[in-house]
Enzyme design. Structure first.
Site, PDB file in Angstrom:
ATOM      1  N   HIS A 154      49.878  83.093  94.231  1.00 25.29           N
ATOM      2  CA  HIS A 154      50.570  83.699  95.361  1.00 25.29           C
ATOM      3  C   HIS A 154      50.469  82.799  96.585  1.00 25.29           C
ATOM      4  O   HIS A 154      49.728  81.811  96.594  1.00 25.29           O
ATOM      5  CB  HIS A 154      49.975  85.077  95.690  1.00 25.29           C
ATOM      6  CG  HIS A 154      50.361  86.144  94.725  1.00 25.29           C
ATOM      7  ND1 HIS A 154      49.645  86.406  93.573  1.00 25.29           N
ATOM      8  CD2 HIS A 154      51.405  87.016  94.719  1.00 25.29           C
ATOM      9  CE1 HIS A 154      50.221  87.392  92.911  1.00 25.29           C
ATOM     10  NE2 HIS A 154      51.293  87.780  93.583  1.00 25.29           N
ATOM     11  N   LYS A 158      48.108  85.840 101.132  1.00 25.03           N
ATOM     12  CA  LYS A 158      47.707  87.013 100.346  1.00 25.03           C
ATOM     13  C   LYS A 158      46.193  87.132 100.365  1.00 25.03           C
ATOM     14  O   LYS A 158      45.473  86.181 100.049  1.00 25.03           O
ATOM     15  CB  LYS A 158      48.222  86.922  98.912  1.00 25.03           C
ATOM     16  CG  LYS A 158      47.942  88.183  98.106  1.00 25.03           C
ATOM     17  CD  LYS A 158      48.716  88.192  96.804  1.00 25.03           C
ATOM     18  CE  LYS A 158      48.406  89.432  95.986  1.00 25.03           C
ATOM     19  NZ  LYS A 158      48.804  90.676  96.695  1.00 25.03           N
TER      20      LYS A 158
END
Length: 243
Positions: A154, A158
């Protein structure tokens, strides 16, 4: 909340976590479907303008004063989740939530809330990921004794790792009898990539899902909100939308 919404009535939505990436995508995509959705308010940690593009803006501390709605769509932080769940229970509105990093107590509270209101929590609102979960469970059941590894990637912003989606995939593997191991990568602006690998001596299988546009998650959440509005109390799952 009415037992069922008429087909001609737009679903009244309250977007919780409106300043985040998902919140902004939800507001933009809902505005493109005015016959299907009516966003009655947007809730953020703090507000500047009181109305943006016709949508009233509320601070998180003002949640109790937001307009009546059919569904709250929540993509916020774990520390804000208790308040939004309590709000839905107090007002009898449905909850669609993709907030991750929840504690065991919060997950249990979701299950309990399903006895009183319609609730759909998912770590990922991609229909492709819903299919992936099914494939992972089936593969784990068909390959007893194989090692199972889940690698997720990600963007650098995040916070939780492993991702909620990775943990859900691990639960699916567990239902099939496998014990998953996890690895997390945070780099650049990666929207989301999950690889589930089953391996044994001499061979391996990889099941992969790649998201290249965050809109797929927002579209899935809006689809879930429209589907959930007016349903009986229950703890629903994203896989229920596939039938």
């Amino acid at each position: 909340m009415d037992d069922a919404l008429t087909s001609t009535s737009p679903v009244r939505l309250l977007i919780h976590g409106a300043n985040g990436r998902m919140g902004q995508a939800l507001l933009r995509l809902a505005a493109e479907q005015p016959r299907r959705f009516d966003v009655v308010g947007a809730v953020s940690r703090s507000v500047g303008q009181r109305v943006i593009d016709g949508v009233p803006q509320f601070a998180a501390s003002e949640l109790a004063g937001t307009p009546a709605c059919d569904v709250v769509v929540d993509f916020s932080l774990a520390e804000a989740f208790d308040a939004v769940l309590a709000h839905c229970l107090a007002h009898g509105c449905a909850l669609v939530s993709g907030t991750t990093g929840l504690s065991d107590e919060q997950r249990n509270a979701i299950e309990a809330a399903g006895l009183r209101i319609p609730v759909l929590w998912a770590s990922n609102f991609s229909l492709g990921v819903a299919v992936l979960n099914d494939l992972v469970e089936r593969a784990a059941r068909a390959l007893p004794g194989w090692e199972c590894d889940i690698v997720e990637q990600h963007h650098v912003r995040k916070l939780d790792a492993p991702s909620g989606t990775a943990l859900t995939l691990g639960e699916s593997a567990g239902k099939g009898g496998a014990q998953a191991r996890y690895a997390a990568i945070r780099a650049g602006d990666i929207v989301g990539e999950h690889t589930v690998q089953f391996a044994t001596l001499g061979e391996r299988i990889e099941l992969v899902h790649r998201a290249t546009n965050r809109d797929i998650f927002a579209r899935g959440a809006l689809h879930a909100a429209g589907w959930l509005a007016g349903r009986a109390p229950g703890r629903y799952r994203i896989g229920d939308l596939l039938g």
